[in-house]
Design an enzyme around this catalytic site. Structure first.
Site, mmCIF file in Angstrom:
data_model
loop_
_atom_site.group_PDB
_atom_site.id
_atom_site.type_symbol
_atom_site.label_atom_id
_atom_site.label_comp_id
_atom_site.label_asym_id
_atom_site.label_seq_id
_atom_site.Cartn_x
_atom_site.Cartn_y
_atom_site.Cartn_z
ATOM 1 N N TYR A 219 0.814 -1.216 0.000
ATOM 2 C CA TYR A 219 0.000 0.000 0.000
ATOM 3 C C TYR A 219 0.850 1.270 0.000
ATOM 4 C CZ TYR A 219 -3.503 -3.368 1.753
ATOM 5 O OH TYR A 219 -4.322 -4.447 1.958
ATOM 6 N N LEU B 101 -17.438 -4.178 1.534
ATOM 7 C CA LEU B 101 -18.552 -3.493 0.862
ATOM 8 C C LEU B 101 -18.494 -3.738 -0.640
ATOM 9 C CD1 LEU B 101 -18.399 -0.132 2.859
ATOM 10 C CD2 LEU B 101 -19.660 -2.221 3.404
ATOM 11 N N ASN C 127 -19.243 3.352 9.857
ATOM 12 C CA ASN C 127 -18.899 1.931 9.798
ATOM 13 C C ASN C 127 -18.779 1.314 11.180
ATOM 14 O OD1 ASN C 127 -18.853 2.057 7.016
ATOM 15 N ND2 ASN C 127 -16.618 2.166 6.867
#
Length: 265
Positions: free
Chosen positions: A42, A181, A230
């Site tokens: 990342y 999701l 969330n």
């Protein structure tokens, strides 16, 4: 080492703006998150580390996880780059160190003993794997001295991973679900939206609460107000009939499906 507790976490894949990543990690921790997931791939471990340092939260209360890039899975590269990850994070250890993908430089017999070595040296408390097939998961369990503490895979209502969920229960490790999701596709999924409306919940809260009810630890990426929204999934009470309706949705395709993934070989 006690069993690893893995609450709903903050995923940081795609948080490649350093300032936004740092601010999001800090905000998430101060809102109540206690699990942050990053990876060498990342390219944001330093920003995540800055967010951890800035938050008014005790480090020992937070599960910090990172993953070794598949190109770095030769033995000496694991040793070197795991330490580099710690330096970027500003930590002397992580709670969980994963094999990110069992591809490229990955070789079970050569790679996995180095994860045991790093655990024995105190650089990580737990060892995990990510994107493994059932066969590779079994091989890893047989090769490692340390228990597999977590297996991280794509998991959401349209890709519910029943076999890997069953194996997590059988082998007593956590199944961690990324893209919970479906990379936002659930927000355009009419069948799922209808279930969320019946439940009186937002699509995000329903998807995450479904995962938690099915013993999956979701790690949604979020920024801004979505970070707090969330987290509401943790205390959301969802009627069993609603969860069964989610279970009954027709499974779809993966959202993350690289050509060299283990399941494509």
């Amino acid at each position: 080492m006690p069993p690893l507790e893995l609450p709903l976490g903050l995923g940081t894949s795609g948080l490649d703006d350093d300032a936004e990543c740092t601010a999001t990690v800090t905000a998430a921790l101060e809102a109540g998150y206690r699990h942050v997931d990053t990876a060498q791939m990342y390219a944001n471990e330093a920003a995540v580390g800055e967010g951890l340092a800035a938050a008014n939260v005790d480090r020992d209360d937070v599960v910090v996880a990172t993953k070794v890039h598949p190109e770095n899975l030769a033995p000496e590269d694991v040793r070197e780059t795991a330490r580099e990850s710690l330096d970027r994070l500003g930590l002397d250890r992580v709670d969980l160190l994963y094999v990110h993908w069992p591809t490229r430089a990955y070789d079970a017999e050569a790679t996995l003993p180095i994860f045991d070595e790093l655990r024995d040296a105190g650089l990580t408390d737990h060892v995990g794997v990510s994107n493994f097939t059932p066969e590779l998961l079994r091989e890893a369990r047989e090769t490692l001295d340390a228990p597999v503490a977590a297996h991280q895979v794509e998991c959401h209502p349209r890709f519910p991973q029943p076999e890997l969920r069953d194996l997590a229960a059988e082998f007593d490790h956590r199944l961690v679900g990324y893209s919970p999701l479906a990379r936002g596709d659930l927000f355009d999924d009419d069948e799922f939206l209808a279930i969320a409306e019946r439940a009186g919940r937002s699509p995000a809260v329903l998807a995450l609460a479904w995962a938690l009810a099915r013993d999956v630890t979701p790690i949604p990426k979020a920024t801004g107000d979505h970070v707090v929204e969330n987290l509401r999934a943790v205390d959301a009470e969802i009627d069993p009939s609603i969860l069964e309706s989610v279970d009954a949705l027709r499974p779809g395709d993966r959202r993350i499906d690289p050509d060299d993934a283990a399941w494509n070989r």
